[in-house]
Write a protein that holds these residues in place. Structure first.
Motif, PDB file in Angstrom:
ATOM      1  N   TRP A 188      13.628  -4.050  64.988  1.00  0.00           N
ATOM      2  CA  TRP A 188      13.736  -4.700  63.680  1.00  0.00           C
ATOM      3  C   TRP A 188      12.961  -3.883  62.636  1.00  0.00           C
ATOM      4  N   ASN A 189      11.746  -3.504  62.991  1.00  0.00           N
ATOM      5  CA  ASN A 189      10.942  -2.681  62.073  1.00  0.00           C
ATOM      6  C   ASN A 189      11.593  -1.320  61.835  1.00  0.00           C
ATOM      7  N   LEU A 190      12.222  -0.783  62.859  1.00  0.00           N
ATOM      8  CA  LEU A 190      12.882   0.515  62.737  1.00  0.00           C
ATOM      9  C   LEU A 190      14.026   0.457  61.727  1.00  0.00           C
ATOM     10  N   THR A 191      14.773  -0.638  61.732  1.00  0.00           N
ATOM     11  CA  THR A 191      15.870  -0.764  60.765  1.00  0.00           C
ATOM     12  C   THR A 191      15.335  -0.818  59.333  1.00  0.00           C
ATOM     13  N   VAL A 192      14.203  -1.507  59.141  1.00  0.00           N
ATOM     14  CA  VAL A 192      13.598  -1.587  57.804  1.00  0.00           C
ATOM     15  C   VAL A 192      13.135  -0.203  57.365  1.00  0.00           C
ATOM     16  N   GLN A 193      12.506   0.535  58.267  1.00  0.00           N
ATOM     17  CA  GLN A 193      12.021   1.875  57.951  1.00  0.00           C
ATOM     18  C   GLN A 193      13.179   2.827  57.648  1.00  0.00           C
ATOM     19  N   THR A 194      14.277   2.655  58.364  1.00  0.00           N
ATOM     20  CA  THR A 194      15.435   3.533  58.176  1.00  0.00           C
ATOM     21  C   THR A 194      16.117   3.283  56.842  1.00  0.00           C
ATOM     22  N   SER A 195      16.013   2.069  56.318  1.00  0.00           N
ATOM     23  CA  SER A 195      16.758   1.709  55.116  1.00  0.00           C
ATOM     24  C   SER A 195      16.428   2.617  53.942  1.00  0.00           C
ATOM     25  N   VAL A 196      15.151   2.938  53.725  1.00  0.00           N
ATOM     26  CA  VAL A 196      14.761   3.757  52.580  1.00  0.00           C
ATOM     27  C   VAL A 196      15.360   5.165  52.701  1.00  0.00           C
ATOM     28  N   VAL A 197      15.178   5.791  53.849  1.00  0.00           N
ATOM     29  CA  VAL A 197      15.736   7.130  54.069  1.00  0.00           C
ATOM     30  C   VAL A 197      17.263   7.081  54.019  1.00  0.00           C
ATOM     31  N   GLY A 198      17.842   6.041  54.651  1.00  0.00           N
ATOM     32  CA  GLY A 198      19.294   5.931  54.705  1.00  0.00           C
ATOM     33  C   GLY A 198      19.934   5.794  53.338  1.00  0.00           C
ATOM     34  N   ILE A 199      19.347   4.985  52.471  1.00  0.00           N
ATOM     35  CA  ILE A 199      19.896   4.792  51.118  1.00  0.00           C
ATOM     36  C   ILE A 199      19.969   6.124  50.383  1.00  0.00           C
ATOM     37  N   MET A 200      18.898   6.896  50.422  1.00  0.00           N
ATOM     38  CA  MET A 200      18.894   8.182  49.718  1.00  0.00           C
ATOM     39  C   MET A 200      19.760   9.219  50.413  1.00  0.00           C
ATOM     40  N   THR A 201      19.884   9.129  51.723  1.00  0.00           N
ATOM     41  CA  THR A 201      20.697  10.095  52.460  1.00  0.00           C
ATOM     42  C   THR A 201      22.160  10.007  52.066  1.00  0.00           C
ATOM     43  N   THR A 202      22.641   8.782  51.739  1.00  0.00           N
ATOM     44  CA  THR A 202      24.041   8.651  51.325  1.00  0.00           C
ATOM     45  C   THR A 202      24.319   9.463  50.062  1.00  0.00           C
ATOM     46  N   GLY A 203      23.337   9.566  49.187  1.00  0.00           N
ATOM     47  CA  GLY A 203      23.500  10.392  47.991  1.00  0.00           C
ATOM     48  C   GLY A 203      23.293  11.862  48.268  1.00  0.00           C
ATOM     49  N   MET A 204      22.350  12.166  49.170  1.00  0.00           N
ATOM     50  CA  MET A 204      22.073  13.568  49.491  1.00  0.00           C
ATOM     51  C   MET A 204      23.282  14.239  50.114  1.00  0.00           C
ATOM     52  N   VAL A 205      24.117  13.489  50.812  1.00  0.00           N
ATOM     53  CA  VAL A 205      25.337  14.057  51.386  1.00  0.00           C
ATOM     54  C   VAL A 205      26.193  14.677  50.284  1.00  0.00           C
ATOM     55  N   LEU A 206      26.404  13.945  49.196  1.00  0.00           N
ATOM     56  CA  LEU A 206      27.240  14.465  48.110  1.00  0.00           C
ATOM     57  C   LEU A 206      26.583  15.665  47.435  1.00  0.00           C
ATOM     58  N   VAL A 207      25.270  15.613  47.274  1.00  0.00           N
ATOM     59  CA  VAL A 207      24.569  16.743  46.655  1.00  0.00           C
ATOM     60  C   VAL A 207      24.759  18.008  47.488  1.00  0.00           C
ATOM     61  N   ILE A 208      24.560  17.892  48.788  1.00  0.00           N
ATOM     62  CA  ILE A 208      24.674  19.070  49.659  1.00  0.00           C
ATOM     63  C   ILE A 208      26.123  19.518  49.795  1.00  0.00           C
ATOM     64  N   VAL A 209      27.050  18.571  49.810  1.00  0.00           N
ATOM     65  CA  VAL A 209      28.468  18.923  49.898  1.00  0.00           C
ATOM     66  C   VAL A 209      28.876  19.808  48.725  1.00  0.00           C
ATOM     67  N   THR A 210      28.286  19.578  47.546  1.00  0.00           N
ATOM     68  CA  THR A 210      28.606  20.409  46.372  1.00  0.00           C
ATOM     69  C   THR A 210      27.816  21.717  46.349  1.00  0.00           C
ATOM     70  N   ARG A 211      27.171  22.048  47.478  1.00  0.00           N
ATOM     71  CA  ARG A 211      26.417  23.297  47.648  1.00  0.00           C
ATOM     72  C   ARG A 211      25.108  23.312  46.856  1.00  0.00           C
ATOM     73  N   HIS A 212      24.524  22.127  46.659  1.00  0.00           N
ATOM     74  CA  HIS A 212      23.258  22.034  45.955  1.00  0.00           C
ATOM     75  C   HIS A 212      22.234  21.325  46.849  1.00  0.00           C
ATOM     76  N   ILE A 213      21.058  21.110  46.322  1.00  0.00           N
ATOM     77  CA  ILE A 213      19.977  20.446  47.067  1.00  0.00           C
ATOM     78  C   ILE A 213      19.139  19.662  46.063  1.00  0.00           C
ATOM     79  N   ASP A 214      18.495  18.600  46.515  1.00  0.00           N
ATOM     80  CA  ASP A 214      17.600  17.831  45.652  1.00  0.00           C
ATOM     81  C   ASP A 214      16.272  17.630  46.378  1.00  0.00           C
ATOM     82  N   LEU A 215      15.276  18.407  45.976  1.00  0.00           N
ATOM     83  CA  LEU A 215      13.952  18.339  46.580  1.00  0.00           C
ATOM     84  C   LEU A 215      13.058  17.295  45.915  1.00  0.00           C
ATOM     85  N   SER A 216      13.559  16.642  44.882  1.00  0.00           N
ATOM     86  CA  SER A 216      12.702  15.753  44.090  1.00  0.00           C
ATOM     87  C   SER A 216      12.811  14.288  44.477  1.00  0.00           C
TER      88      SER A 216
END
Length: 409
Positions: free
Chosen positions: A57-85
Motif C-alpha cells: 500500500w505504501n509502495l503504491t503511494v510512493q510510486t504515484s509521484v514518480v509515476g505521474i511525472m513519468t507519463t509526461g517524461m515519456v513524451l519529452v524523451i520521445v521528442t528527443r529532448h530531456i527535462d532535468l528540472s
C-alpha cells in the motif's frame, strides 16, 4: 528421428505463433518479470515484510509521484529532448501552494486549497512552457535549459521562504497525499475496480470491432479472452491488496489511496493523448524524424513547447501530491527525483533516441524504481548508497536501450 530433429524448430515456431497471436510486448513482459524478481528477492531478504499489504500500500503511494511525472517524461524523451528540472519544479510549485495556503489565503476557508492548487498547476504549466519556448523557438538544447531550470527553481523555492518549512496545510488538501484518511475505503475501491474491468472489456470489444471494420488483422478469440482475463485479474488483485491493509487500530480497510487514483487518471489521460489524438501522433512523428515532420506541415515548435508545458503541469500535480503527503512545503522536496523519473521512463522502454515509448511501460518502470528504493530502505541501506544503486540502474538502463536500438538497425 526426423520428429526429434524438428522438435526445437517446432517449439520455436509455436512460441513465435503464440507471441504473434497475443501481440505481446516482450520488453514490457521482461520488465514485469524483473519487478516480480525484485519483489520476491526483497521479500526473502526482509523476512516477509516487503510483500505485506501494508508495504505494498505504501509502495503504491510512493510510486504515484514518480509515476505521474513519468507519463509526461515519456513524451519529452520521445521528442528527443530531456527535462532535468522536474524535481525542482515539483519542489517550487509545492512550496508556492504551501505558502498560499498558510500565509495568503484564509485558513479554514473552503476555497483555500482549491485556489492554491489551481494557481500551482497553472504555475507548473507556465514554467514548462517557458522552458519549452527556449528549446523550440531559441534552439537552446533541452539539457542546458532544464539544467538551468533545476538550479533556478530549487533556488527560488528556498528564496520564497528563506529556507523555512511552511506548515501545516489545509486538511482537505492533505487527502491528496494519502495518509490515514487519504484513501477511499473498501466499497468505493471495488467500485473503481468494477469500472476498470468494464473499461477493459469495452476497449477490448471496441478495438476488435474497429480492426474488423477497417480490415486489419485481429487476434484469435482465445487470445483476446486470455489477455483481457490477465488484465482483469491484475485489477481485482490490486484492489484486494489495497483493501487488505486496515487503518491502524481499526478493522476499516484503507482501500485505494487518493494519490494512486490521481496516477490512474494521469495514465488514462496521457495514454489517450498518445494513442487517439493528432497531438500524440505529431509527438511520435517528431521523435521519429523531426525534419520529415516539419516538411509534412506539423508545427514542431508548438508541439515541443506544448510537451514541455504538459510536463510542467504534471510536475505541478506531483508537487501537490508530495506536498500534501508531507503536510508541509519543504526546500528539499523533490531533490534528485528527476533521476528516478528519467530512469523509470527509460527502463520502461522509452528510447533516448526518440520516437519510441509507452505510458504503460513507463509506469512499470516507475514501479521498478520505487520497489528498488523501498526495498533498500527496508534493508537499512544508507541514502548515499541508495543513490549509488539508482545511478548504476540508470546507466544500465541507458546501456540496454542503446544496445536494443543498435540491434534493431
Amino acid at each position: 528421428m526426423m520428429s526429434l530433429a524438428q522438435s526445437p524448430a517446432t517449439h520455436k515456431g509455436t512460441a513465435r505463433d503464440l507471441k504473434s497471436a497475443l501481440e505481446v510486448d516482450l520488453r514490457l513482459l521482461a520488465m514485469i518479470g524483473a519487478v516480480a524478481v525484485i519483489w520476491v528477492g526483497f521479500d526473502l531478504l526482509t523476512d516477509g515484510i516487503f510483500l505485506t499489504a501494508r508495504n505494498l500500500w505504501n509502495l503504491t503511494v510512493q510510486t504515484s509521484v514518480v509515476g505521474i511525472m513519468t507519463t509526461g517524461m515519456v513524451l519529452v524523451i520521445v521528442t528527443r529532448h530531456i527535462d532535468l528540472s522536474v524535481g525542482s519544479v515539483l519542489g517550487f510549485v509545492g512550496m508556492i501552494m504551501a505558502v498560499l495556503q498558510v500565509q495568503y489565503f484564509p485558513i479554514g476557508a473552503g476555497w483555500n486549497w482549491v485556489g492554491s492548487l489551481v494557481l500551482g498547476l497553472a504555475l507548473g504549466a507556465v514554467i514548462g512552457a517557458f522552458q519549452g519556448w527556449w528549446v523550440a523557438h531559441r534552439g537552446v538544447p533541452s539539457f542546458i535549459v532544464t539544467l538551468g531550470g533545476l538550479l533556478i527553481f530549487r533556488g527560488l523555492a528556498w528564496t520564497v521562504t528563506e529556507g523555512q518549512t511552511v506548515a501545516p496545510l489545509d486538511e482537505t488538501f492533505q487527502l491528496m497525499g494519502g495518509g490515514l484518511l487519504g484513501s477511499i475505503g473498501a466499497f468505493w475501491s471495488w467500485m473503481v475496480g468494477a469500472a476498470g474491468v468494464a473499461l477493459v472489456l469495452f476497449r477490448t470489444f471496441a478495438a476488435r470491432r474497429r480492426r474488423q471494420r477497417y480490415g486489419f488483422p485481429v487476434r484469435p478469440v482465445w487470445a483476446e479472452i486470455l489477455v483481457a482475463a490477465i488484465v482483469i485479474a491484475g485489477i481485482v488483485g490490486f484492489v484486494a491488496v489495497m483493501n487488505a491493509y486496515d487503518r491502524p487500530r481499526t478493522d476499516i480497510a484503507q482501500g485505494i489511496p487518493i494519490p494512486v487514483l490521481i496516477l490512474i487518471g494521469a495514465v488514462i489521460v496521457m495514454s489517450s493523448i498518445t494513442k487517439v489524438t493528432k497531438f500524440g501522433r505529431y509527438v511520435f512523428a517528431i521523435g521519429g524524424n523531426p525534419e520529415a515532420a516539419q516538411l509534412a506541415g506539423i508545427n514542431t515548435k508548438l508541439v515541443i513547447m506544448s510537451v514541455f508545458a504538459l510536463m510542467g503541469l504534471l510536475a505541478g500535480i506531483a508537487g501537490a501530491v508530495q506536498t500534501a503527503r508531507l503536510n508541509a512545503g519543504a526546500n528539499s522536496t523533490g531533490e534528485l527525483l528527476e533521476l528516478s523519473v528519467i530512469a523509470a521512463a527509460v527502463i520502461g522502454g522509452t528510447s533516448l533516441a526518440g520516437g519510441t515509448g509507452t505510458i504503460s511501460g513507463a509506469i512499470v518502470g516507475a514501479v521498478f524504481m520505487q520497489s528498488l528504493q523501498s526495498g533498500m530502505i527496508l534493508l537499512g541501506l544508507p541514502t548515499p548508497m541508495q543513490n549509488v544503486v539508482i545511478g548504476l540502474v540508470l546507466i544500465l538502463a541507458v546501456w540496454i536501450d542503446t544496445s536494443y536500438q543498435r540491434r534493431r538497425l
